[in-house]
Design a protein around this motif. Structure first.
Motif, PDB file in Angstrom:
ATOM      1  N   ALA A  79       0.891  -1.238   0.017  1.00 47.94           N
ATOM      2  CA  ALA A  79       0.014  -0.103  -0.046  1.00 47.94           C
ATOM      3  C   ALA A  79       0.940   1.288   0.058  1.00 47.94           C
ATOM      4  O   ALA A  79       1.810   1.289   0.724  1.00 47.94           O
ATOM      5  N   ALA A  80       0.382   2.173  -1.037  1.00 52.62           N
ATOM      6  CA  ALA A  80       1.231   3.582  -0.988  1.00 52.62           C
ATOM      7  C   ALA A  80       0.894   4.375   0.341  1.00 52.62           C
ATOM      8  O   ALA A  80       0.161   4.105   1.200  1.00 52.62           O
ATOM      9  N   PRO A  81       1.745   5.501   0.619  1.00 48.20           N
ATOM     10  CA  PRO A  81       1.309   6.240   1.588  1.00 48.20           C
ATOM     11  C   PRO A  81      -0.033   6.773   1.759  1.00 48.20           C
ATOM     12  O   PRO A  81      -0.599   7.127   0.510  1.00 48.20           O
ATOM     13  N   ARG A 139      -0.786   0.460  -4.003  1.00 47.19           N
ATOM     14  CA  ARG A 139       0.396   0.974  -4.384  1.00 47.19           C
ATOM     15  C   ARG A 139       0.507   0.666  -6.033  1.00 47.19           C
ATOM     16  O   ARG A 139      -0.012  -0.606  -6.403  1.00 47.19           O
ATOM     17  N   ARG A 140       1.036   1.694  -6.714  1.00 50.93           N
ATOM     18  CA  ARG A 140       0.619   1.620  -8.268  1.00 50.93           C
ATOM     19  C   ARG A 140       1.969   0.740  -8.605  1.00 50.93           C
ATOM     20  O   ARG A 140       3.170   1.259  -8.069  1.00 50.93           O
TER      21      ARG A 140
END
Length: 194
Positions: A181-183, A188-189
């Motif tokens: 997972a991104a911030p 998340r890409r």
């Protein structure tokens, strides 16, 4: 799990997990509620709902920020024995633990349409928007500190509760690229291969 390690869930993912269900259930309840004339009439119901949407979004987004900052100040680096929980698992656990509350909130929002059309649904959607905003704020904290924030799964009530409170004294941190997972807790890409 390796001896000495803990299961860790992303703080932003736990916060963000309720955003989509609240938003969509609220939108459905508001859309359905507009079909009911209600005691106040549609115009007053929608205007009151819009005001409640903004208030709810602000209260949820800005409320309790100090309780999230306190464990950040005492955060410790995650050990190599800690197991990082996947984003999908964290979201599923939260939604499973709160499914009855979500259903009751949806039914209450639908029922409120007979008094003030769309008001309850817009209030519910505002809570969802506030959770998205709070998760985005946590994401900015993570980017500023260049570290992702994690909470021990055993500190979450029923494995899916709030990542703040008496049981959470400190968060764990990892590098900004850890986990899926991104911030802020979004997916998340993955960069396309050149």
């Amino acid at each position: 799990m390796t001896r000495g390690g803990h299961g860790l869930a992303r703080v932003a993912v736990v916060v963000r997990a309720g955003a989509a269900p609240l938003w969509w259930l609220g939108a459905v309840a508001a859309g359905t509620g507009v079909l009911v004339p209600g005691l106040t009439g549609r115009r007053i119901g929608v205007l009151a709902g819009a005001a409640l949407f903004l208030v709810a979004a602000a209260v949820v987004a800005y409320g309790g920020r100090g309780r999230y900052r306190a464990p950040v100040r005492q955060a410790v680096r995650a050990s190599r024995h800690d197991v990082l929980q996947d984003r999908a698992v964290t979201v599923r656990n939260w939604r499973r633990a709160h499914r009855w509350w979500l259903l009751l909130a949806f039914l209450a929002a639908l029922g409120s349409a007979f008094a003030a059309p769309a008001t309850g649904g817009l209030l519910l959607a505002g809570c969802g928007a506030g959770l998205w905003l709070k998760a985005a704020w946590i994401g900015r904290l993570e980017q500023d500190g260049e570290a992702l924030l994690w909470v021990r799964v055993d500190r979450l009530r029923a494995g899916a509760g709030r990542p703040v409170g008496k049981r959470v004294k400190a968060y764990r941190t990892t590098g900004i690229a850890a986990g899926d997972a991104a911030p802020g807790g979004s997916r998340r890409r993955v960069a396309a291969a050149a």
